[in-house]
Scaffold this motif. Structure first.
Motif, PDB file in Angstrom:
ATOM      1  N   UNK A 262      11.267   8.925  -7.162  1.00 37.34           N
ATOM      2  CA  UNK A 262      10.569   9.364  -5.954  1.00 37.34           C
ATOM      3  C   UNK A 262       9.835   8.183  -5.351  1.00 37.34           C
ATOM      4  N   UNK A 263      10.056   7.949  -4.071  1.00 36.75           N
ATOM      5  CA  UNK A 263       9.308   6.935  -3.334  1.00 36.75           C
ATOM      6  C   UNK A 263       8.540   7.638  -2.227  1.00 36.75           C
ATOM      7  N   UNK A 264       7.242   7.380  -2.161  1.00 39.22           N
ATOM      8  CA  UNK A 264       6.414   7.958  -1.112  1.00 39.22           C
ATOM      9  C   UNK A 264       5.828   6.868  -0.242  1.00 39.22           C
ATOM     10  N   UNK A 265       5.886   7.045   1.075  1.00 40.88           N
ATOM     11  CA  UNK A 265       5.368   6.048   2.003  1.00 40.88           C
ATOM     12  C   UNK A 265       4.424   6.727   2.993  1.00 40.88           C
ATOM     13  N   UNK A 266       3.301   6.070   3.262  1.00 39.96           N
ATOM     14  CA  UNK A 266       2.311   6.608   4.198  1.00 39.96           C
ATOM     15  C   UNK A 266       1.985   5.561   5.249  1.00 39.96           C
ATOM     16  N   UNK A 267       1.998   5.970   6.512  1.00 41.01           N
ATOM     17  CA  UNK A 267       1.632   5.067   7.602  1.00 41.01           C
ATOM     18  C   UNK A 267       0.134   5.185   7.870  1.00 41.01           C
ATOM     19  N   UNK A 268      -0.417   4.226   8.597  1.00 38.14           N
ATOM     20  CA  UNK A 268      -1.845   4.266   8.910  1.00 38.14           C
ATOM     21  C   UNK A 268      -2.223   5.515   9.704  1.00 38.14           C
TER      22      UNK A 268
END
Length: 844
Positions: A262-268
């Motif tokens: 699982x890869x999780x990415x969050x933007x500003x």
């Protein structure tokens, strides 16, 4: 004379026949609605190796002089059908060539595993309309076959074979493919209403329904679906792509070989305040703390102050357009209560659901809207129509319950929760017929059958969901703490200070403020009085000058100005009095601070007692379960003995009375246990001096007896013994929590066959007590957060994530601590809990 009757000679040959009503009934029961029927027909295009399929729906509402009659047309550029394939595939109900291909592991020329396997898909055609016409051109032949079926012709017949169907064959130069046309629609109004029911976002109900059953997330499977309604082309892929690109958080899932990555990415923009619900200071804080430097200072703060959590989440800077990226690997064999099945070798192994991938996006609607939408309202409405995590097999939807992942159940009230909100979450889980054959859809295509493989798919996705909750909670709370630390540091306060220090800071600041304010007020009062006296002196002189025989008249403007200044003097004097009253009121706030300090002290004491209560509750819960099991066993065995005595006709009044007494006692015990409240108040006893080695042997003996009928063993090793002074009940609770935790996971490992001889080991070596076991060890993802509340790898309903936190609190109340020893087991994991009991040790 008649011939003798031969009972073995048949009098006649009979055959089973099917009444046409059965076909119509099957269509109604197995294909739930018209939309599902349409998709079942489109699946045939995939099975025919088509690279595109076009759905043309004519509603009869087209804005033309002579609108076409309502019809549904499905075209494809697949391999077409030969006469034999028409006969076996279309004209023989439930004779599925595709099922045979699946059973033999065969695939099409393009490597596709057929989706249909029940031989019932053609029933979708009769569900949609009265007449179906098939025009098909088989690959490699310059021929075209046409077949028309009028379902109305069967309604007056008693058998299917009473209706003749004519097949027309003619030469053609057209490319291979199939055109299926359905006319005399059964419910043309449904298609008219669905096509014209455009919402604020410009999408119709028809388009939304199709997005559920046909994946709008691209054409990776090699089949692109085209949709045309009344000559208007509708793109099923463009808008979903634009919405996904607006996601603040994205999760990529990839499962294979027993491991889910699982890869999780969050933007500003994930931290950006919501436009309607946020305050002005939230917007200012976001602009200055994150947007101004693209989050660089916040990332540096995370690496410096939350290093352990960053490591646990494998969290680091992400590539544009995202800010942070986290990663976690979840092993199927590590899941709690993983479902097993018998392998071909006869062993019980975890049921592997097969490789799958997925993407889940979280859109908060915090900032603006994509360019494809004219306003936020339009964007919001479209997002709601697309919201949900859907399952697609080879690009075709599997209908699931609306909240099949339980996102809504996990949602808490208020605006401060950080989990995935179901109305803001969209995405897909992509499976295939080839790789996920063990995930069996129900006959009515409404979800999956409850098999071990499906249960493990759900367990993997629940583990992913748990990761999303932990990750989003971590990054949101970290930002809140970062912001608080920055703001508090501006007033010279340590953000990590205790409540007592903070209260003292407020008291000191209040005292300094009062002293300073009084000093400045005295100076201000003096200035006001001097100014008033000056103004009064000038007024007197002017008045005397006017009364003089030689004086001229005073300019009225000057007189008016002087009057205004005197009025202002009075107002300033009154303001000074009011400010002095406010400052005086601050004196009384000292008593409020004293009350706050006392309440804080009482709260600290109550919290310490609370953890003792929680710990006792956890222990009582485990003990009550064991006692209930024993009581149940006594009751069952007593009943068996009583029946045996009756069967062998032994009449012994004393024996019968004793058995009745045992049954009554067991029943009473179970009733008492039913009333046991795990939150009973902790009864504090006197502190006593305890030899730790003797205490560990007693605890080991107790659990050894509990585990006597199971596989778990327990050993005690003494290096350097020592004596502690503590409440025996508290120490028992501490050790019981650790042993019960080991018990749970050791039984899981034994069930999986990964540990044949599970064992717990206690090592006494002053001033430490080390508790370890030979199980799987501590998962790396929770190494840094293990002792925080609500951290648990147990499935929902089994664990609260409080046991180790309670142990930490109980030890802390005695000036002791607990940590993970740095030794790793064969799995590369920590497995030893090291308790530093120096705070309760009695020096010799």
């Amino acid at each position: 004379m008649s011939q003798p009757y031969d009972e073995h000679e048949p009098a006649d040959i009979l055959h089973l026949e099917v009444h046409p009503s059965v076909v119509f009934k099957l269509g109604e029961d197995l294909i739930t609605d018209a939309m599902q029927a349409l998709i079942e027909l489109v699946k045939n295009c995939y099975d025919a190796d088509a690279t595109w399929a076009e759905i043309i729906i004519r509603t009869g509402l087209a804005d033309t002089e002579t609108p076409d009659a309502p019809s549904i047309v499905i075209k494809d550029n697949g391999t077409g059908m030969t006469v034999e394939q028409i006969r076996r595939g279309w004209l023989t109900i439930s004779n599925s060539v595709k099922r045979e291909m699946k059973a033999r592991g065969l695939s099409t020329h393009l490597g596709r595993t057929p989706l249909g396997d029940k031989g019932l898909g053609r029933l979708g055609a009769q569900r949609l309309g009265e007449i179906v016409t098939i025009v098909t051109r088989p690959a490699g032949a310059a021929l075209e076959h046409e077949l028309t079926i009028d379902w109305r012709a069967f309604q007056t017949k008693s058998s299917l074979n009473e209706v003749d169907l004519s097949l027309v064959t003619r030469p053609t130069k057209e490319a291979a493919g199939t055109i299926l046309t359905i006319t005399q629609l059964r419910d043309p109004k449904q298609w008219r209403d669905a096509a014209k029911s455009g919402s604020e976002d410009g999408t119709s109900a028809l388009q939304k329904d199709l997005s559920v059953l046909i994946s709008p997330y691209g054409d990776e499977r090699g089949l692109r679906i085209l949709l045309k309604v009344d000559e208007e082309r509708i793109d099923l892929y463009d808008l979903p792509a634009r919405v996904r690109n607006a996601a603040e958080v994205r999760y990529l899932l990839n499962y294979g070989n027993g491991k889910l990555d699982v890869a999780g990415e969050a933007s500003l923009s994930y931290w950006a305040p919501q436009e309607k619900r946020s305050k002005a200071e939230d917007r200012v804080a976001f602009d200055s703390l994150l947007e101004a430097d693209s989050g660089a200072a916040f990332l540096a703060w995370l690496n410096a102050n939350r290093a352990r959590q960053m490591e646990a989440f494998d969290c680091r800077a992400a590539d544009e357009p995202y800010f942070l990226r986290a990663h976690r690997s979840i092993s199927l064999s590590d899941l709690d209560n993983v479902a097993l099945h018998r392998s071909e070798d006869g062993d019980m192994t975890p049921a592997d659901p097969g490789p799958f991938r997925g993407e889940v996006d979280y859109v908060t609607l915090g900032q603006g809207h994509p360019e494809a939408f004219s306003n936020r309202s339009e964007f919001r409405n479209y997002l709601r129509s697309l919201a949900g995590v859907r399952v697609y097999r080879d690009g075709f939807g599997v209908r699931m319950d609306e909240d099949w992942l339980g996102l809504r159940k996990s949602q808490t009230s208020g605006s401060s929760f950080y989990t995935l909100r179901p109305e803001n979450t969209l995405g897909f889980i992509d499976i295939s017929a080839r790789n996920n054959a063990q995930l069996v859809e129900t006959t009515d295509r409404e979800g999956f059958a409850d098999t071990p493989h499906y249960r493990n798919l759900m367990a993997l996705l629940q583990a992913w969901r748990s990761f999303t909750e932990q990750f989003q909670t971590f990054i949101r709370r970290s930002y809140n703490e970062y912001r608080q630390e920055i703001e508090v540091s501006k007033v010279g306060v340590d953000p990590a200070a205790s409540s007592e220090i903070l209260i003292q800071h407020v008291e000191d600041t209040r005292s300094r403020t009062i002293v300073t304010a009084k000093q400045r007020l005295r100076a201000l009062r003096d200035d006001v009085e001097q100014t008033a006296k000056s103004h009064e002196r000038v007024a007197n002189e002017l008045d005397a000058s006017q009364r003089s025989l030689f004086a001229g008249s005073v300019d009225p403007a000057i007189a008016q100005e002087l009057s205004s200044l005197q009025a202002a003097d009075k107002r300033r004097g009154q303001s000074v009095v009011e400010i002095e009253e406010i400052v005086d009121s601050l004196e009384s706030e000292r008593a409020v601070l004293q009350i706050l300090r006392e309440q804080s002290d009482r709260l600290r004491e109550q919290l310490a007692q609370t953890w003792e209560t929680v710990s006792l509750g956890l222990t009582a819960e485990a003990v009550s379960h064991e006692v209930a099991h024993v009581a149940e066993g006594i009751a069952v065995r007593s009943a068996q003995i009583r029946r045996h005595l009756a069967e062998v006709e032994i009449a012994d009044r004393r024996l019968s009375s004793y058995i009745q007494y045992v049954q009554s006692a067991a029943s009473a015990l179970k009733r008492q246990l039913a009333h046991l409240n795990p939150s009973l108040r902790y009864m504090r006893e006197r502190r006593e001096r305890i030899s730790l080695s003797d205490f560990c042997r007693d605890v080991a003996e107790y659990h050894r007896d509990r585990w006597s009928k199971g596989p778990i063993g327990v050993t005690v090793e003494v290096g350097q013994d020592f004596t502690v002074e503590v409440n025996r009940g508290k120490l028992t609770q501490i050790l019981d929590n650790l042993l019960l935790n080991s018990e749970y996971w050791l039984l899981q490992d034994h069930r999986l066959g990964t540990q044949a001889s599970p064992e717990v080991h206690l090592l006494v070596n002053s001033p430490y007590l080390v508790v370890s076991d030979n199980g799987r060890g501590i998962d790396r993802s929770v190494e840094s957060t293990l002792f925080e509340p609500f951290v648990s790898f147990k499935k929902r309903g089994e664990g609260r994530g409080l046991g180790l936190y309670v142990v930490t609190q109980l030890l802390d109340s005695e000036g002791c601590g607990i940590e993970l020893a740095q030794d790793r087991n064969d799995h590369g994991r920590y497995y030893k809990f090291q308790l530093n009991l120096g705070g309760m040790r009695v020096d010799a």
